[in-house]
Scaffold this motif. Structure first.
Motif, PDB file in Angstrom:
ATOM      1  N   ASN A   1     -28.317  -8.124 -31.246  1.00 50.39           N
ATOM      2  CA  ASN A   1     -27.571  -8.057 -29.905  1.00 50.39           C
ATOM      3  C   ASN A   1     -28.224  -7.639 -28.461  1.00 50.39           C
TER       4      ASN A   1
ATOM      5  N   ARG B   1     -26.605  -4.739 -26.654  1.00 49.34           N
ATOM      6  CA  ARG B   1     -27.015  -3.279 -27.161  1.00 49.34           C
ATOM      7  C   ARG B   1     -28.287  -2.923 -27.225  1.00 49.34           C
ATOM      8  N   ASP B   2     -29.270  -3.839 -27.508  1.00 49.61           N
ATOM      9  CA  ASP B   2     -30.541  -3.367 -27.852  1.00 49.61           C
ATOM     10  C   ASP B   2     -31.751  -3.870 -26.667  1.00 49.61           C
TER      11      ASP B   2
END
Length: 406
Positions: free
Chosen positions: A125, A128-129
């Motif tokens: 992701n 997100r990451d």
């Protein structure tokens, strides 16, 4: 995403920006004090980075993406860069230095895209990451500039020796990174690499004004990169590298505030705030001193977060919103080449010439030097305010860029 892979990708980012931060902001002071370089020669040295940024997209798009695993290319380039830095540390001729730093930058500039590509292909992701991995680059920049400051080697060849060591470490470490095979089936065309697909955006007058403003504001930006360290040193400020690292801390802080500011102000006001901050910081640099006026230097340094985030990061978001899904990559590529390649290149050359123009008997008139980028930023601000119109609310910050090291 497993922990081992995340750690390796984070270390990769840390080593890359540790290498860059070791020399980039301090190179001008080294050239002025150790190699007795002229302002023009210093400007040329910084122009080398911009020339490399123009070449890097071709290397990535036409060679690295098609034929070789990205982590292996990163390893070879980093090892080659370490070798070139060794020869660079042996020269005391500023003209020879230019050619060596140019060749080195040709190995370094593609590495910036390669590290992003490697990371993005191995995370589940990106929204997100990726921020948590990429932010290690900003941390590395802060760490290495503080090391340089505490060792008091900002004007010594040590800055390139530090970079050589970390480049060697990155080169060896790169071969332990997750395998990232070439993307032969989706390689970009020359037109896409140059961002030519995005030329249709210039039919929109506001985007054209934004694009021109982005290129022009990189001229004052290059003054900051090339001249801030020697200017503050000449003023009598101590531990300059440590104090300038506050700029990266500010950048990280304002990045966290960016979504709220963006929602409240909108794109035009955000960009205007960024331009006003540029003007303010150059006046503060010009009229501050290391005595009673040192507070002006601190404010100028801390304004870096507003200058960079509110204009360049907001500009990336604006470009993304205007381009749409189909030509998004081309539009961002066009902006990158125009700003870091053309704008910074022109600015680096001009900053060196201006420094020479306002140097008498070896003494630089820093107030006059700083008023030049302040004036350029003021012209950009007036043109932008009069001609730019935010025709529609841009999209949310779902794909918000991550704080850079600069």
């Amino acid at each position: 995403m497993d922990l081992s892979k995340r750690v390796r990708l984070s270390v990769m980012m840390f080593l890359l920006f540790f290498t860059w931060g070791a020399w980039y902001g301090q190179m001008s002071k080294y050239l002025f004090t150790q190699l007795n370089a002229t302002g023009d020669q210093v400007g040329n040295a910084y122009t080398a980075f911009s020339l490399a940024m123009l070449v890097a997209p071709f290397f990535i798009g036409l060679i690295a993406d098609r034929y070789f695993a990205a982590q292996k290319v990163l390893g070879v380039l980093s090892l080659a860069g370490a070798a070139i830095l060794f020869f660079l540390t042996q020269t005391d001729n500023p003209d020879d230095f230019f050619w060596l730093i140019l060749v080195y930058c040709l190995t370094f500039a593609p590495s910036m895209s390669l590290t992003n590509s490697i990371a993005l292909q191995h995370i589940d992701n990106p929204e997100r990451d990726f921020p948590g991995i990429r932010v290690l680059g900003t941390v590395a920049w802060i760490v290495v500039t503080n090391i340089v400051g505490y060792l008091n080697v900002g004007d010594k060849v040590t800055i390139f020796q530090i970079a050589m060591g970390s480049a060697l470490a990155l080169g060896l470490f790169a071969f332990t990174l997750p395998d990232t095979p070439p993307k032969s089936s989706s390689s970009a065309s020359i037109g896409q690499i140059l961002g030519l697909d995005a030329l249709k955006l210039f039919k929109d007058r506001s985007f054209a004004i934004f694009f021109l403003s982005s290129v022009l504001i990189c001229i004052p930006l290059s003054f900051y990169y090339a001249m801030a360290n020697p200017a503050l040193t000449d003023s009598g400020m101590t531990n300059v590298e440590n104090k300038m690292s506050l700029g990266q801390a500010s950048e990280f802080f304002f990045m966290l505030l960016l979504p709220l500011a963006y929602a409240r102000l909108g794109v035009k006001k955000m960009l205007i705030v960024g331009l006003i901050a540029w003007i303010m910081r150059f006046f503060l640099f010009g009229y501050g001193d290391a005595g009673a006026g040192e507070w002006m230097f601190y404010i100028a340094i801390l304004l870096h977060g507003v200058c960079y985030d509110f204009f360049f990061v907001t500009g990336q978001i604006y470009t993304d919103s205007r381009a749409g899904e189909r030509i998004r990559s081309s539009a961002q590529g066009l902006i990158t080449i125009a700003t870091y390649g053309i704008g910074l290149g022109i600015g680096s050359k001009i900053s060196g010439l201006i420094a020479d123009f306002y140097t008498v008997n070896g003494v630089k008139d820093w107030t006059s030097i700083w008023l030049v980028p302040a004036g350029i930023a003021a012209v950009v601000l007036v043109v932008f305010m009069l001609m730019f119109t935010d025709k529609k609310q841009t999209k949310s910050l779902e794909h918000e860029p991550v704080a850079g090291p600069l």
